[in-house]
Motif scaffolding. Structure first.
Motif, PDB file in Angstrom:
ATOM      1  N   MET A  16       0.822  -1.207   0.000  1.00 54.63           N
ATOM      2  CA  MET A  16       0.000   0.000   0.000  1.00 54.63           C
ATOM      3  C   MET A  16       0.858   1.259   0.000  1.00 54.63           C
ATOM      4  N   ILE A  17       1.963   1.220   0.746  1.00 56.13           N
ATOM      5  CA  ILE A  17       2.866   2.374   0.799  1.00 56.13           C
ATOM      6  C   ILE A  17       3.534   2.583  -0.558  1.00 56.13           C
ATOM      7  N   ILE A  18       3.970   1.491  -1.185  1.00 65.87           N
ATOM      8  CA  ILE A  18       4.586   1.575  -2.512  1.00 65.87           C
ATOM      9  C   ILE A  18       3.637   2.249  -3.496  1.00 65.87           C
ATOM     10  N   LEU A  19       2.369   1.859  -3.457  1.00 69.27           N
ATOM     11  CA  LEU A  19       1.379   2.428  -4.369  1.00 69.27           C
ATOM     12  C   LEU A  19       1.169   3.915  -4.094  1.00 69.27           C
ATOM     13  N   LEU A  20       1.026   4.270  -2.830  1.00 71.41           N
ATOM     14  CA  LEU A  20       0.810   5.672  -2.470  1.00 71.41           C
ATOM     15  C   LEU A  20       1.999   6.542  -2.860  1.00 71.41           C
ATOM     16  N   VAL A  21       3.202   6.056  -2.578  1.00 69.06           N
ATOM     17  CA  VAL A  21       4.416   6.811  -2.908  1.00 69.06           C
ATOM     18  C   VAL A  21       4.547   6.960  -4.428  1.00 69.06           C
ATOM     19  N   SER A  26       4.986  10.647  -8.692  1.00 66.45           N
ATOM     20  CA  SER A  26       4.812  10.848 -10.129  1.00 66.45           C
ATOM     21  C   SER A  26       3.667  11.812 -10.444  1.00 66.45           C
ATOM     22  N   LYS A  27       2.877  12.144  -9.409  1.00 67.10           N
ATOM     23  CA  LYS A  27       1.694  12.983  -9.612  1.00 67.10           C
ATOM     24  C   LYS A  27       0.774  12.371 -10.669  1.00 67.10           C
ATOM     25  N   SER A  28       0.760  11.048 -10.684  1.00 65.52           N
ATOM     26  CA  SER A  28      -0.026  10.355 -11.694  1.00 65.52           C
ATOM     27  C   SER A  28      -0.485   9.001 -11.176  1.00 65.52           C
ATOM     28  N   CYS A  29      -1.671   8.596 -11.585  1.00 64.35           N
ATOM     29  CA  CYS A  29      -2.186   7.275 -11.237  1.00 64.35           C
ATOM     30  C   CYS A  29      -2.310   6.411 -12.486  1.00 64.35           C
ATOM     31  N   ILE A  66      -4.617   1.975   9.923  1.00 60.58           N
ATOM     32  CA  ILE A  66      -3.656   2.327   8.875  1.00 60.58           C
ATOM     33  C   ILE A  66      -4.138   1.856   7.508  1.00 60.58           C
ATOM     34  N   PHE A  67      -4.614   0.605   7.438  1.00 67.25           N
ATOM     35  CA  PHE A  67      -5.103   0.073   6.165  1.00 67.25           C
ATOM     36  C   PHE A  67      -6.297   0.887   5.649  1.00 67.25           C
ATOM     37  N   LEU A  68      -7.201   1.229   6.550  1.00 65.77           N
ATOM     38  CA  LEU A  68      -8.366   2.020   6.156  1.00 65.77           C
ATOM     39  C   LEU A  68      -7.944   3.393   5.627  1.00 65.77           C
ATOM     40  N   VAL A  69      -7.073   4.059   6.353  1.00 62.00           N
ATOM     41  CA  VAL A  69      -6.626   5.396   5.956  1.00 62.00           C
ATOM     42  C   VAL A  69      -5.908   5.348   4.610  1.00 62.00           C
ATOM     43  N   CYS A  70      -5.001   4.392   4.447  1.00 59.08           N
ATOM     44  CA  CYS A  70      -4.254   4.262   3.189  1.00 59.08           C
ATOM     45  C   CYS A  70      -5.191   3.981   2.019  1.00 59.08           C
ATOM     46  N   ALA A  71      -6.180   3.136   2.240  1.00 57.61           N
ATOM     47  CA  ALA A  71      -7.119   2.783   1.170  1.00 57.61           C
ATOM     48  C   ALA A  71      -7.919   3.999   0.721  1.00 57.61           C
ATOM     49  N   TYR A  72      -8.425   4.769   1.686  1.00 57.38           N
ATOM     50  CA  TYR A  72      -9.236   5.925   1.326  1.00 57.38           C
ATOM     51  C   TYR A  72      -8.397   7.031   0.693  1.00 57.38           C
ATOM     52  N   ILE A  73      -7.169   7.200   1.152  1.00 58.43           N
ATOM     53  CA  ILE A  73      -6.279   8.190   0.541  1.00 58.43           C
ATOM     54  C   ILE A  73      -5.982   7.817  -0.903  1.00 58.43           C
ATOM     55  N   THR A  74      -5.755   6.518  -1.142  1.00 58.42           N
ATOM     56  CA  THR A  74      -5.475   6.054  -2.500  1.00 58.42           C
ATOM     57  C   THR A  74      -6.641   6.346  -3.438  1.00 58.42           C
ATOM     58  N   PHE A  82      -5.594  13.453  -8.562  1.00 58.48           N
ATOM     59  CA  PHE A  82      -4.903  13.211  -9.831  1.00 58.48           C
ATOM     60  C   PHE A  82      -5.832  12.552 -10.863  1.00 58.48           C
ATOM     61  N   GLN A  83      -7.087  12.939 -10.826  1.00 53.82           N
ATOM     62  CA  GLN A  83      -8.074  12.287 -11.680  1.00 53.82           C
ATOM     63  C   GLN A  83      -7.798  12.482 -13.168  1.00 53.82           C
ATOM     64  N   LYS A  84      -7.104  13.559 -13.544  1.00 55.16           N
ATOM     65  CA  LYS A  84      -6.819  13.814 -14.951  1.00 55.16           C
ATOM     66  C   LYS A  84      -5.847  12.782 -15.528  1.00 55.16           C
TER      67      LYS A  84
END
Length: 214
Positions: A16-21, A26-29, A66-74, A82-84
């Motif tokens: 989850m941290i790897i994905l968030l970072v 990259s300012k991109s999803c 932590i898992f809940l917070v990371c999931a919602y932030i993602t 970064f929806q664009k």
């Protein structure tokens, strides 16, 4: 608690941290399935409702939060900040194909017919297939960024370690949860082909690419 459970939790958190970072730096999803992240967020939300009813341990509570917070932030970063950069065209898996059968199965096969237990069962079944939109997206684009493959590897490793955890508990505690074990096996199977490509390509410095569908 045992070493497999702890390593599984660490692997899950690392994924989850790897994905968030990756998204933040990259300012991109791009290359990330927002639909898979919605499903994982739904998994954590329905599974961790016991935060309001039962205290197991400080470790258990902190990890759940932590898992809940990371999931919602993602999900927020993908669909808002970064929806664009979100690739809606390729993230086209039909979620109802997963949600409808999973919901039905959670009512038919559970430990007890109570709201919290049904929601917990729903989360277990849903987690076993939540990665499918991401794998489907990779199959459509034909490739995945290296950092995305690292995320998927640690997510798959988490499930494999949890299977080892269940085996350990069966031998040491004579404890067996059929719903969790079977769902974990199904989820791990989905990762098998990816594990092979990860070891044979990504770990050798090559980009993970798949044959484009005709």
């Amino acid at each position: 608690m045992n070493i497999f459970r702890i390593l599984g939790d660490v692997s899950h958190l690392l994924a989850m941290i790897i994905l968030l970072v990756k998204i933040w730096r990259s300012k991109s999803c791009a290359g990330i399935s927002g639909k898979s992240q919605i499903l994982f967020t739904l998994v954590f939300t329905t599974r961790y409702l016991d935060l309001f009813t039962t205290f197991i341990s400080l470790y258990n509570t902190v990890m759940k939060v932590i898992f809940l917070v990371c999931a919602y932030i993602t999900v927020y970063m993908i669909y808002a900040k970064f929806q664009k950069t979100f690739d809606r065209e390729h993230d086209s898996f039909r979620l109802e194909f997963l949600l409808v059968p999973v919901t039905g199965l959670s009512f038919l096969e559970n430990h007890s017919f109570t709201p919290l237990e049904i929601l917990w069962t729903f989360s277990i079944y849903l987690e076993s297939v939540a990665i499918l939109p991401q794998l489907f997206m990779i199959s459509k684009t034909g490739e995945a960024e290296t950092i995305t493959t690292h995320y998927l590897f640690f997510l798959g490793l988490y499930r494999a370690l949890y299977l080892a955890n269940w085996i350990w508990r069966y031998h040491t505690e004579n404890f067996y949860d059929q719903i969790a074990v079977v769902s974990g096996v199904v989820q791990t199977i989905f990762y098998c082909d990816f594990f092979y490509l990860y070891v044979t390509k990504v770990l050798k410095g090559k980009k993970l690419s798949l044959p484009m569908p005709v």
